[in-house]
Design a protein around this motif. Structure first.
Motif, PDB file in Angstrom:
ATOM      1  N   GLY A 147     -32.221  -8.689   4.670  1.00 34.60           N
ATOM      2  CA  GLY A 147     -31.169  -7.697   4.453  1.00 34.60           C
ATOM      3  C   GLY A 147     -31.327  -6.503   5.381  1.00 34.60           C
ATOM      4  O   GLY A 147     -30.352  -5.997   5.944  1.00 34.60           O
ATOM      5  N   PHE A 148     -32.574  -6.044   5.568  1.00 35.42           N
ATOM      6  CA  PHE A 148     -32.833  -4.925   6.463  1.00 35.42           C
ATOM      7  C   PHE A 148     -32.514  -5.318   7.911  1.00 35.42           C
ATOM      8  O   PHE A 148     -31.945  -4.541   8.667  1.00 35.42           O
ATOM      9  CB  PHE A 148     -34.285  -4.458   6.359  1.00 35.42           C
ATOM     10  CG  PHE A 148     -34.619  -3.705   5.088  1.00 35.42           C
ATOM     11  CD1 PHE A 148     -33.680  -3.486   4.085  1.00 35.42           C
ATOM     12  CD2 PHE A 148     -35.894  -3.206   4.895  1.00 35.42           C
ATOM     13  CE1 PHE A 148     -34.011  -2.792   2.925  1.00 35.42           C
ATOM     14  CE2 PHE A 148     -36.235  -2.498   3.750  1.00 35.42           C
ATOM     15  CZ  PHE A 148     -35.295  -2.300   2.762  1.00 35.42           C
ATOM     16  N   TRP A 149     -32.891  -6.566   8.301  1.00 37.08           N
ATOM     17  CA  TRP A 149     -32.577  -7.032   9.657  1.00 37.08           C
ATOM     18  C   TRP A 149     -31.065  -7.040   9.885  1.00 37.08           C
ATOM     19  O   TRP A 149     -30.591  -6.618  10.933  1.00 37.08           O
ATOM     20  CB  TRP A 149     -33.154  -8.428   9.915  1.00 37.08           C
ATOM     21  CG  TRP A 149     -34.552  -8.412  10.429  1.00 37.08           C
ATOM     22  CD1 TRP A 149     -35.652  -8.929   9.815  1.00 37.08           C
ATOM     23  CD2 TRP A 149     -35.018  -7.852  11.661  1.00 37.08           C
ATOM     24  NE1 TRP A 149     -36.769  -8.712  10.586  1.00 37.08           N
ATOM     25  CE2 TRP A 149     -36.411  -8.063  11.727  1.00 37.08           C
ATOM     26  CE3 TRP A 149     -34.401  -7.194  12.727  1.00 37.08           C
ATOM     27  CZ2 TRP A 149     -37.181  -7.643  12.805  1.00 37.08           C
ATOM     28  CZ3 TRP A 149     -35.176  -6.771  13.797  1.00 37.08           C
ATOM     29  CH2 TRP A 149     -36.552  -7.000  13.831  1.00 37.08           C
ATOM     30  N   GLN A 166     -30.560 -11.725  18.121  1.00 38.56           N
ATOM     31  CA  GLN A 166     -29.788 -12.723  17.390  1.00 38.56           C
ATOM     32  C   GLN A 166     -30.684 -13.389  16.347  1.00 38.56           C
ATOM     33  O   GLN A 166     -31.904 -13.335  16.445  1.00 38.56           O
ATOM     34  CB  GLN A 166     -29.243 -13.792  18.349  1.00 38.56           C
ATOM     35  CG  GLN A 166     -28.346 -13.234  19.445  1.00 38.56           C
ATOM     36  CD  GLN A 166     -27.079 -12.619  18.896  1.00 38.56           C
ATOM     37  OE1 GLN A 166     -26.450 -13.169  17.998  1.00 38.56           O
ATOM     38  NE2 GLN A 166     -26.700 -11.464  19.431  1.00 38.56           N
ATOM     39  N   LYS A 167     -30.067 -14.038  15.392  1.00 44.04           N
ATOM     40  CA  LYS A 167     -30.835 -14.814  14.408  1.00 44.04           C
ATOM     41  C   LYS A 167     -30.816 -16.277  14.827  1.00 44.04           C
ATOM     42  O   LYS A 167     -29.815 -16.778  15.317  1.00 44.04           O
ATOM     43  CB  LYS A 167     -30.240 -14.630  13.020  1.00 44.04           C
ATOM     44  CG  LYS A 167     -30.509 -13.249  12.463  1.00 44.04           C
ATOM     45  CD  LYS A 167     -30.385 -13.252  10.970  1.00 44.04           C
ATOM     46  CE  LYS A 167     -31.063 -12.015  10.421  1.00 44.04           C
ATOM     47  NZ  LYS A 167     -31.253 -12.104   9.011  1.00 44.04           N
ATOM     48  N   ILE A 168     -31.948 -16.933  14.637  1.00 39.49           N
ATOM     49  CA  ILE A 168     -32.078 -18.344  14.970  1.00 39.49           C
ATOM     50  C   ILE A 168     -32.426 -19.112  13.697  1.00 39.49           C
ATOM     51  O   ILE A 168     -32.981 -18.568  12.757  1.00 39.49           O
ATOM     52  CB  ILE A 168     -33.164 -18.585  16.050  1.00 39.49           C
ATOM     53  CG1 ILE A 168     -34.520 -18.010  15.604  1.00 39.49           C
ATOM     54  CG2 ILE A 168     -32.737 -17.998  17.379  1.00 39.49           C
ATOM     55  CD1 ILE A 168     -35.688 -18.348  16.502  1.00 39.49           C
ATOM     56  N   SER A 169     -32.094 -20.388  13.701  1.00 39.91           N
ATOM     57  CA  SER A 169     -32.395 -21.245  12.565  1.00 39.91           C
ATOM     58  C   SER A 169     -33.869 -21.648  12.637  1.00 39.91           C
ATOM     59  O   SER A 169     -34.377 -22.004  13.697  1.00 39.91           O
ATOM     60  CB  SER A 169     -31.496 -22.477  12.612  1.00 39.91           C
ATOM     61  OG  SER A 169     -31.695 -23.249  11.463  1.00 39.91           O
ATOM     62  N   LEU A 172     -37.829 -21.350   7.879  1.00 36.59           N
ATOM     63  CA  LEU A 172     -37.803 -20.246   6.927  1.00 36.59           C
ATOM     64  C   LEU A 172     -36.385 -19.717   6.703  1.00 36.59           C
ATOM     65  O   LEU A 172     -36.210 -18.708   6.037  1.00 36.59           O
ATOM     66  CB  LEU A 172     -38.694 -19.103   7.435  1.00 36.59           C
ATOM     67  CG  LEU A 172     -40.141 -19.469   7.734  1.00 36.59           C
ATOM     68  CD1 LEU A 172     -40.870 -18.298   8.385  1.00 36.59           C
ATOM     69  CD2 LEU A 172     -40.855 -19.896   6.467  1.00 36.59           C
ATOM     70  N   GLY A 173     -35.394 -20.376   7.288  1.00 35.70           N
ATOM     71  CA  GLY A 173     -34.013 -19.897   7.214  1.00 35.70           C
ATOM     72  C   GLY A 173     -33.654 -19.168   8.500  1.00 35.70           C
ATOM     73  O   GLY A 173     -34.310 -19.337   9.523  1.00 35.70           O
ATOM     74  N   LEU A 174     -32.602 -18.351   8.457  1.00 35.18           N
ATOM     75  CA  LEU A 174     -32.227 -17.575   9.634  1.00 35.18           C
ATOM     76  C   LEU A 174     -33.261 -16.480   9.869  1.00 35.18           C
ATOM     77  O   LEU A 174     -33.601 -15.725   8.967  1.00 35.18           O
ATOM     78  CB  LEU A 174     -30.845 -16.961   9.462  1.00 35.18           C
ATOM     79  CG  LEU A 174     -29.682 -17.941   9.534  1.00 35.18           C
ATOM     80  CD1 LEU A 174     -28.358 -17.223   9.275  1.00 35.18           C
ATOM     81  CD2 LEU A 174     -29.649 -18.630  10.887  1.00 35.18           C
TER      82      LEU A 174
END
Length: 189
Positions: A147-149, A166-169, A172-174
């Motif tokens: 949430g903070f990210w 960016q977020k990667i798969s 551990l999830g995104l």
């Protein structure tokens, strides 16, 4: 635009034997935990005159000649920490113009590095990935919750109209791509 981590100031401190130095991020900003912020000797040695306590649980042991600002923020993925990004960045930036003031941030969770990441984005015009690289040597366990990210990523977009992080798969999830190397090592184990 963002600067490169190698261009950021690195400070070496002289400190009494047996007293661990606080990790300094900028000339007026130290992240701290409850032990550091309650150590009168550490506060005096590093000329820290203001403590921002951004936790719900931690009570400071008051030290003479130190100002305390309490901004209670819970460490949880649904907490709206971004509501204090601008005010904290303005407060921290203001200390830089006062002279010898320094700030220590105190909490149990990942509120401290989150506030530091937001402050460096705003006050140093540095990308989120750049601020992460800047803070990581000072705070090696730099893992704000998801949430903070998300709030930090939005904050970067708000200031720069672009997201470099960016977020990667991952298993551990995104996960933010700044952890890509660590994830690779973890998967090899």
């Amino acid at each position: 635009g963002g600067g490169s981590p190698s261009a950021f100031p690195r400070h070496i401190h002289q400190h009494p034997p047996g007293l661990a130095p606080a990790p300094r991020i900028t000339s007026n900003l130290y992240p701290g935990d409850v032990v550091a912020t309650n150590s009168h000797l550490l506060l005096f040695t590093h000329c820290i005159s203001t403590i921002i306590n951004i936790s719900l649980e931690v009570a400071n042991t008051l030290c003479p000649d130190v100002r305390y600002l309490h901004v209670p923020v819970m460490d949880g993925p649904t907490t709206r920490i971004s509501s204090c990004f601008d005010s904290m960045a303005a407060t921290i930036h203001g200390w830089g113009h006062v002279g010898s003031d320094a700030a220590a941030l105190c909490c149990w969770g990942e509120q401290v590095p989150t506030i530091c990441l937001a402050d460096l984005q705003k006050n140093n015009s540095t990308s989120l990935a750049g601020t992460h690289a800047w803070i990581e040597p000072c705070h090696p366990i730099l893992q704000p919750n998801n949430g903070f990210w998300q709030q930090l990523i939005y904050y970067e977009y708000k200031h720069f109209s672009i997201n470099r992080l960016q977020k990667i798969s991952s298993p551990l999830g995104l996960t933010p791509n700044v952890y890509e190397n660590e994830l690779g090592v973890m998967l090899l184990l």
